[in-house]
Design an enzyme around this catalytic site. Structure first.
Site, short mmCIF file in Angstrom:
data_model
loop_
_atom_site.label_atom_id
_atom_site.label_comp_id
_atom_site.label_asym_id
_atom_site.label_seq_id
_atom_site.Cartn_x
_atom_site.Cartn_y
_atom_site.Cartn_z
CD GLN A 111 69.50 80.90 36.22
OE1 GLN A 111 68.96 80.70 35.22
NE2 GLN A 111 69.02 80.69 37.19
CE LYS A 160 67.10 77.67 33.62
NZ LYS A 160 67.06 78.75 34.52
CG ASP A 214 61.62 81.39 35.13
OD1 ASP A 214 61.82 80.20 34.76
OD2 ASP A 214 62.44 82.22 34.92
#
Ligand code: NDP
Length: 280
Positions: A94, A50, A117
């Site tokens: 994460q 990422k 997200d």
């Protein structure tokens, strides 16, 4: 006839290049905070990928690597700080988090405007009603791959195997928004093979190597493989028994090089979108 491979690497590179150009053209200053707790090796790989994608796109990434014993209070405090930080347009925590941390609570603490997200209940609700700013990255990446192959979802029989909040459920919703006739399968589904064989578009998000075999696939189906698994030799593979299914499908996504790179590309897109929303 062998299936055409939908090249996730190429499509993701195109998406990232579009994001890069958009940022450059408009002189945007975009920041993404990536929070990782503990030392899960797979999570470390994802976080590094990422960060690399941020570099490619011209997005500034801020990494917060916290020790495994971080308390929930400390993590929530960091989220509060990032929510208030104007340089940070997107916040990504994460997953999975270490067991003692409540993932739902942490996600709910992220400002919905920075929830790149799209896991926050407010964003999930918006996806349900079809009025959304962010789409969850993996399902959005699958849709991008389907579009890149020139496939029109409207009226098609779509079968999604898996009903997680992160992949299966939102995937079904996105297919439905594009007028697919959608069936969602899970571990209690009866006659899974028969259901799958109806699919014009089959999406596998199970988490089991080689789960989807050729006898579960209709001739000419489009097969999207979300799974990331290791086979007995430790090699990365998807949920689809690739070689045999590729003989039957019209289009197929490989693992690696299919959905995985798309997830990250869509994260970049969402981060720029977050910047735009916050600038309004
Ligand atoms: P989950 O474990 O949360 O969900 C798996 C789903 O598969 C569940 O709904 C489960 O059913 C269903 N399932 C399990 N066994 C069977 C079975 N025998 N028959 C039918 N359905 C079954 O996984 P995720 O959705 O988070 O992820 C799925 C896969 O996708 C994993 O391999 C993961 O690594 C990968 N992934 C890849 C990403 C990418 O970027 N490419 C991003 C996110 C995930 P039930 O609900 O009944 O238990």
């Amino acid at each position: 006839m062998a299936a055409q491979i939908i090249d996730g690497k190429a499509v993701s590179a195109k998406v990232k290049e579009e994001v890069r150009q958009e940022i450059e053209r408009e002189g945007l200053e975009v920041g993404l905070a990536v929070v990782i707790v503990g030392d899960d090796p797979a999570s470390r790989v994802y976080v590094n990928n990422k960060k690399k994608a941020c570099e490619v796109c011209g997005i500034k990434s801020y990494e917060y690597a916290l020790p495994a014993e971080t308390t929930e209070e400390e993590l929530l405090e960091l989220v509060d700080t990032l929510n208030a930080d104007e340089k940070v347009n997107g916040i990504l925590v994460q997953l999975p988090l270490p067991k003692h941390l409540n993932e739902e609570k942490v996600i709910e603490r992220i400002s919905p405007m920075k929830d790149v997200d799209a896991f926050h209940a407010a964003n999930v609700g918006k996806i349900m009603i079809g009025n959304y700013a962010f789409l969850p990255c993996t399902p959005a990446g699958c849709m991008e791959l389907i579009h890149s192959a020139g496939i029109d979802v409207s009226g098609k029989e779509c079968v999604v195997i898996g009903r997680s909040n992160i992949v299966g459920k939102p995937m079904a919703m996105l297919l439905l928004h594009e007028n697919g006739t959608v069936t969602v399968c899970h571990s209690r589904t009866k006659d899974l093979k028969e259901v799958c064989r109806r699919a014009d578009i089959l999406v596998a998000a199970v988490g089991r190597a080689g789960f989807v075999t050729a006898d579960m696939v209709k001739d000419g189906a489009v097969v999207i493989d979300v799974g990331i698994n290791r086979n007995a030799d430790g090699k990365l593979c998807g949920d689809v028994a690739y070689d045999e299914v590729a003989e039957k499908a019209s289009f197929i996504t490989p693992v690696p090089g299919g959905v995985g790179p798309m997830t990250i590309a869509m994260l970049m897109k969402n981060t720029v979108m977050a910047k735009r929303i916050q600038s309004k």
